[in-house]
Design a protein around this motif. Structure first.
Motif, PDB file in Angstrom:
ATOM      1  N   GLY A 104       1.941  -8.814   1.596  1.00 50.30           N
ATOM      2  CA  GLY A 104       1.110  -7.890   0.822  1.00 50.30           C
ATOM      3  C   GLY A 104      -0.243  -8.477   0.460  1.00 50.30           C
ATOM      4  O   GLY A 104      -1.273  -7.807   0.552  1.00 50.30           O
ATOM      5  N   LEU A 138      -3.107  -2.466  -2.059  1.00 51.64           N
ATOM      6  CA  LEU A 138      -1.993  -2.166  -1.172  1.00 51.64           C
ATOM      7  C   LEU A 138      -1.304  -0.874  -1.601  1.00 51.64           C
ATOM      8  O   LEU A 138      -1.090  -0.631  -2.787  1.00 51.64           O
ATOM      9  CB  LEU A 138      -1.001  -3.322  -1.226  1.00 51.64           C
ATOM     10  CG  LEU A 138       0.118  -3.365  -0.216  1.00 51.64           C
ATOM     11  CD1 LEU A 138      -0.453  -3.486   1.186  1.00 51.64           C
ATOM     12  CD2 LEU A 138       1.034  -4.529  -0.501  1.00 51.64           C
ATOM     13  N   GLY A 139      -0.982  -0.011  -0.636  1.00 49.99           N
ATOM     14  CA  GLY A 139      -0.296   1.240  -0.937  1.00 49.99           C
ATOM     15  C   GLY A 139       0.222   1.907   0.319  1.00 49.99           C
ATOM     16  O   GLY A 139      -0.070   1.493   1.443  1.00 49.99           O
ATOM     17  N   LEU A 140       0.998   2.938   0.114  1.00 48.42           N
ATOM     18  CA  LEU A 140       1.564   3.693   1.234  1.00 48.42           C
ATOM     19  C   LEU A 140       0.567   4.748   1.709  1.00 48.42           C
ATOM     20  O   LEU A 140       0.833   5.947   1.671  1.00 48.42           O
ATOM     21  CB  LEU A 140       2.891   4.333   0.816  1.00 48.42           C
ATOM     22  CG  LEU A 140       4.028   3.355   0.560  1.00 48.42           C
ATOM     23  CD1 LEU A 140       5.179   4.033  -0.153  1.00 48.42           C
ATOM     24  CD2 LEU A 140       4.489   2.739   1.859  1.00 48.42           C
ATOM     25  N   THR A 198       5.035  -1.833   6.723  1.00 44.42           N
ATOM     26  CA  THR A 198       5.882  -1.287   5.678  1.00 44.42           C
ATOM     27  C   THR A 198       7.170  -2.088   5.549  1.00 44.42           C
ATOM     28  O   THR A 198       7.666  -2.289   4.437  1.00 44.42           O
ATOM     29  CB  THR A 198       6.200   0.196   5.956  1.00 44.42           C
ATOM     30  OG1 THR A 198       4.972   0.904   6.097  1.00 44.42           O
ATOM     31  CG2 THR A 198       6.994   0.808   4.844  1.00 44.42           C
ATOM     32  N   MET A 219       4.051  -2.034  -1.826  1.00 41.26           N
ATOM     33  CA  MET A 219       3.361  -0.754  -1.637  1.00 41.26           C
ATOM     34  C   MET A 219       3.955   0.305  -2.552  1.00 41.26           C
ATOM     35  O   MET A 219       3.227   1.060  -3.205  1.00 41.26           O
ATOM     36  CB  MET A 219       3.492  -0.295  -0.183  1.00 41.26           C
ATOM     37  CG  MET A 219       2.751  -1.106   0.821  1.00 41.26           C
ATOM     38  SD  MET A 219       3.081  -0.430   2.464  1.00 41.26           S
ATOM     39  CE  MET A 219       2.083  -1.467   3.466  1.00 41.26           C
TER      40      MET A 219
END
Length: 108
Positions: free
Chosen positions: A22, A33-35, A52, A59
């Motif tokens: 990450g 950081l994220g989806l 992922t 995330m």
């Protein structure tokens, strides 16, 4: 007592892998950081699945904290998201520890 130590080791392995991945992704992308893009994209499916799998728990936690902070979700969703991320970290840590034990057996 051995079960608790094993679970702590597995959780630590998963947390370390997710944290390193990450952090590297955040440095690479220059954003949180994220989806979402650029980390998860329908145009680059294989890359999205790999990223992922490596840093998914962070995330998820980042997105849950962002949603709670903006008032879109309540605290119950934060607890559920954090619990899911903890299970995800433990599952990832199990895979990492198993691969490490197999690699150690190859060299001994």
């Amino acid at each position: 007592m051995a079960l608790i130590a094993t679970m702590a080791f597995v959780f630590g392995c998963g947390l370390t892998l997710a944290g390193l991945a990450g952090s590297l992704m955040e440095v690479w992308a220059g954003r949180r950081l994220g989806l979402r893009d650029p980390f998860v994209s329908t145009h680059h499916l294989a890359r999205s699945l790999c990223l992922t799998a490596l840093a998914g728990p962070f995330m998820l936690v980042n997105d849950v904290l962002c949603a709670v902070g903006e008032g879109r979700r309540q605290a119950g969703a934060a607890v559920a998201g954090t619990a899911l991320a903890a299970i995800w970290v433990a599952a990832t840590g199990t895979i990492v520890a198993e691969l490490a034990f197999h690699a150690a057996a190859l060299f001994s």
